[in-house]
Enzyme design. Structure first.
Site, PDB file in Angstrom:
ATOM      1  N   LYS B 137     -55.848  -8.302 -63.455  1.00 13.27           N
ATOM      2  CA  LYS B 137     -57.237  -8.584 -63.829  1.00 13.27           C
ATOM      3  C   LYS B 137     -57.925  -9.337 -62.690  1.00 13.27           C
ATOM      4  O   LYS B 137     -57.338 -10.253 -62.102  1.00 13.27           O
ATOM      5  CB  LYS B 137     -57.239  -9.423 -65.114  1.00 13.27           C
ATOM      6  CG  LYS B 137     -58.592  -9.617 -65.756  1.00 13.27           C
ATOM      7  CD  LYS B 137     -58.431 -10.363 -67.097  1.00 13.27           C
ATOM      8  CE  LYS B 137     -59.751 -10.557 -67.822  1.00 13.27           C
ATOM      9  NZ  LYS B 137     -59.557 -11.261 -69.117  1.00 13.27           N
ATOM     10  N   SER B 212     -61.571  -9.180 -73.029  1.00 11.45           N
ATOM     11  CA  SER B 212     -62.113  -9.035 -71.698  1.00 11.45           C
ATOM     12  C   SER B 212     -61.177  -8.355 -70.707  1.00 11.45           C
ATOM     13  O   SER B 212     -61.642  -7.891 -69.667  1.00 11.45           O
ATOM     14  CB  SER B 212     -62.488 -10.416 -71.169  1.00 11.45           C
ATOM     15  OG  SER B 212     -61.341 -11.210 -70.970  1.00 11.45           O
ATOM     16  N   SER B 236     -58.522 -11.457 -75.664  1.00  8.66           N
ATOM     17  CA  SER B 236     -58.790 -10.686 -74.451  1.00  8.66           C
ATOM     18  C   SER B 236     -57.596  -9.944 -73.868  1.00  8.66           C
ATOM     19  O   SER B 236     -57.773  -9.085 -73.013  1.00  8.66           O
ATOM     20  CB  SER B 236     -59.408 -11.599 -73.384  1.00  8.66           C
ATOM     21  OG  SER B 236     -60.754 -11.867 -73.704  1.00  8.66           O
TER      22      SER B 236
END
Lengths: 548, 548
Positions: B137, B212, B236
């Site tokens: 990420k 996310s 997330s």
């Protein structure tokens, strides 16, 4: 109109005094003319002189918790005679230095009888603290009793259940016989409030017993209990242990349960307070206390605790001790330097690796921790003080000026949290890179503070902000007017150093024991106790020789 | 004056797009006319159809991390061909659903060659993740690369070192080949920003991949990497894993290191985010990831972590699973209920003890956690958005209204901390008193959200406020237009329930896998993974039979 009309806060405060006075077992109170004169500084030898305790009772009160349990397990002592002995010594001590807020004699004796009954029936002890009397700092809640945490406004607050720590100790067989004094706001390294007054140091009654667990310092220092319970967010277990010649442990945060403890500013997590033991006799007793608590897995009730069982550690001499002589801001008084020098020599002679430890940004650490103590700008504290209208004690005002007076914003608080974590990482990395396992340091800049005078916190508070476990123990040395003369012509390095230096002359501290503090790595509470046993053992051997 | 003059923020945002576009290995880009049409929803079968990957490469990308390491250890695969296979699949995937923010092909291949060289010389693997490609990420910092955390203002920020988690993985032999997309502000359960745009769900490109860590959901869901790194403060990791048919673990807080991760509002500790793994193939791979990290004792560098080694746990069927059908606020969509019913039957048939679990004050939990997300009244987030002038994405505005818009005072924050701890204690006591070891629950009210639509967080966020570990895995079922019809005449229980219910009709979610979430007790991360293996094993056996 009468001039002497008491203020509403005085009426309220009187309730706390009444609770105390009504709780004192009258049968053991000595008349004033049997007590030493008020200007007699040390009362340490009075138990033997007083005639109140029998020889056997005196001997009982000289035993450690560990030894007491052994004796009870061997049917050589009963729990009842043990608690009676410590109660008598506590009443005597209270007469001499005002350390109690409430006696619990009847309940304690009844509980001891139950324990004896259990032992007679089963031949077994209830648990590893069977029959051990423990004194309890007042703000640790006890079911059905008031819990004022040093505030007049809270004098009517009744605890609805025992603090979780007490529940654990009780299950292990402990007996709570006396509750002990604390300062207004809990934020002094001294022990004075508007409720039950000021606690004195039994080694020298012109000195403070330390604080905020000053009642516990006095209790364990005078052997009113083999174990006591204090709390520490800036030195509040360690200063009293040091000032009163007893033992104390500040654990890493979130190991011992905190549930049921009353204090202002609950929910503040940036700098965490801890509950922990003081002991009159030994580091082994601190260890016993910790084992009893953590073997009961308190994290299964209080889920914010770290579920980390208490590890049994074998003491080893294969350690590296860094000696921190000075924190870079305030130079310790001569007796402290002498004790460190003494320790260094003895450790080296015993083959233990010793290096010097340079303090790393302790002033920066203080900036962080002092801002965190009252992140709300002292609002929560002041609201409680204003509720009763009680006057601010001088050291309350002193502590409050750590705060800017206005609350931090949450963003400012977050920035401090980041600074704290960075500082912790840096400090730890430095210890690793120097191969230092433990730091031997002063607990306070001096052996104790004169009543009302303790103002400098950072020999203890630094380990709170770093969240490192720290154990305090007597070096075996005491202040010596010949050896500990003030240095002539000392040039203070700053105003704080000057302020603290001016407080020193050896005759002010006569009779005071000299303590040391050993600090370990985070969550290595077990290791720091094991190492302290080694260090204390090395010093003891020499100290006793010296005393002969 | 030109109408099309770009705004300053657009110029700034273009830099991120340029970084991405310049990083794509051109040799593996398919021309547009070889790609499926934009309105083809599922692209899951395209790797085989595309002709870009060889049979062998396709097979490689179907392997778990555990299997890959085994094969490399048996000299049956080279690290180089492994990373090339996953890089090709990643480039293909990126073309189809825009999940990458930056490829690191050259560095990854060079690193793989080093690993192969090491293996050839020594006959040994570098470590337990030797040659395993891992997608990362974007807000997890990589030395020398930009790290924008979804903010246009941060597009020039360069990480000065690898995040500590990456350092640990790298030491174990991992290869980082692609960085992945995240939403503006990191606070959507969706994946859309003003930098590199919107990521789609590979199972159905009208759906969100979740957020996310949406880029990671898509990456692992499409097998662009066997393992990925996400972060989770409200769902997330778990929402993307669930939406994309992969596996995900949100650990208890303070187990995995967070150092070197960029996000707004650092220093906020009331609700802690965690880094953790997503996996394309198995729960075993999540376990492998955790072992690798915690075996390296990251707490010896990042001292805020809990020094708790990763325990090896044997899976057992002697567990009690509570099924939570509904959180009491929003009724799950029909496919979720069907999967829970399926799981219940299979667990009972397998002899595992199953009970119903009533949600305990989840709305209260949401009140606490939603107030904590932006305790500064969104100030830190808004300052960063205003710095660039980029427009607010709709779901950023959505998340910001969780805050009152004004910062909490520290006292208000403290009261919430207290409420949180009380809630955690109560929840834990309830699980204990019911004998429930694990809770099986929806991950989200539906199988996935349509792009832009995820608004309800509390099937995941509740376990953040409770700080309980939670693992997400595919049930093995997929949405079925026949079986999963909307309930006729359903009477919504409140406006939120109504809003979410209106989003449902089975054809909107066609192709979506149905995930489940298993929640364990605090710090029992090992146990929840072991139990998830048991549950998944039981479901799998049946699911595969069903599929035949």
């Amino acid at each position: 109109m009468t001039m002497s009309q008491p203020q509403p806060w005085e009426l309220q405060a009187r309730k706390a005094k009444n609770i105390l006075e009504n709780s004192i077992p009258r049968q053991w109170l000595l008349p004033d003319d049997k007590l030493p004169p008020a200007d007699e500084k040390s009362v340490m030898d009075f138990p033997r002189k007083s005639g109140l305790l029998t020889e056997r009772e005196l001997d009982i009160t000289e035993l450690s918790a560990t030894a007491l349990v052994e004796e009870m397990g061997a049917d050589k002592l009963s729990a009842e005679e043990v608690v009676v002995a410590f109660l008598k010594r506590s009443v005597l001590g209270h007469n001499l230095f005002n350390f109690a807020t409430e006696f619990m004699a009847d309940k304690a004796i009844a509980r001891a009888k139950e324990l004896d009954e259990y032992y007679r029936k089963t031949g077994e002890l209830v648990g590893p603290l069977h029959g051990v009397p423990i004194s309890v700092k007042e703000h640790v809640g006890i079911q059905g009793l008031t819990c004022n945490a040093g505030f007049v406004a809270w004098v009517d607050q009744i605890a609805t259940e025992d603090a979780l720590l007490l529940q654990c100790l009780k299950k292990a067989g402990a007996v709570f016989h006396v509750r002990t004094n604390q300062p207004q706001s809990l934020m002094h390294l001294d022990c004075s409030n508007n409720l039950t007054g000021t606690t004195l140091n039994p080694h020298n009654r012109t000195l403070s017993p330390g604080g905020s667990s000053g009642g516990e310092g006095a209790s364990t220092g005078f052997k009113c209990a083999p174990l006591g319970i204090g709390s520490d967010i800036g030195g509040s277990i360690r200063a009293p242990a040091a000032f009163c010649g007893s033992y104390g442990l500040k654990t890493t945060a979130l190991r011992n349960p905190l549930g049921g403890v009353r204090a202002a500013g609950g929910g503040q997590e940036s700098i965490r307070g801890v509950l922990g033991p003081l002991a009159s006799q030994s580091i082994e007793d601190l260890e016993l206390f910790q084992q009893v608590i953590l073997d009961q897995e308190p994290w299964d009730t209080e889920t914010s605790l770290i579920p980390m069982p208490w590890r049994r550690i074998r003491p080893t001499r294969d350690i590296t001790v860094g000696i921190m002589w000075d924190d870079g801001t305030v130079c310790p008084h001569p007796p402290i330097i002498r004790a460190l020098q003494f320790a260094k020599e003895k450790l080296i002679a015993a083959g233990i690796k010793v290096v010097d430890w340079e303090p790393y940004k302790h002033d920066h650490g203080w900036d962080i921790v002092s801002a965190m103590y009252f992140a709300d700008g002292t609002e929560s504290q002041q609201a409680i003080l204003k509720e009763s209208g009680e006057p601010y004690r001088p050291l309350t005002k002193w502590a409050f000026q750590y705060s800017s007076g206005t609350p931090l914003t949450v963003s400012e608080n977050w920035a401090l949290n980041n600074a704290r974590d960075r500082y912790r990482d840096e400090y730890h990395a430095l210890m690793k890179s120097h191969g230092v396992d433990f730091i031997l340091t002063p607990t306070y800049l001096g052996v104790a503070a004169v009543l009302g005078e303790p103002q400098y916190w950072n020999y203890t508070a630094i380990w709170n902000i770093l969240d490192l476990p720290a154990v305090v123990f007597p070096s075996g040395l005491v202040v010596d007017e010949e050896l500990d003369k003030a240095e002539e012509g000392y040039q203070p390095r700053n105003v704080v150093d000057e302020r603290e230096w001016k407080k020193y002359s050896p005759e002010r501290y006569v009779g005071a024991p000299i303590a040391l503090q050993l600090v370990g790595k985070r969550f290595k509470d077990e290791e720091v106790l094991a190492a302290a046993k080694v260090v204390k053992g090395v010093l003891n051997a020499d100290a006793s020789r010296k005393m002969n």
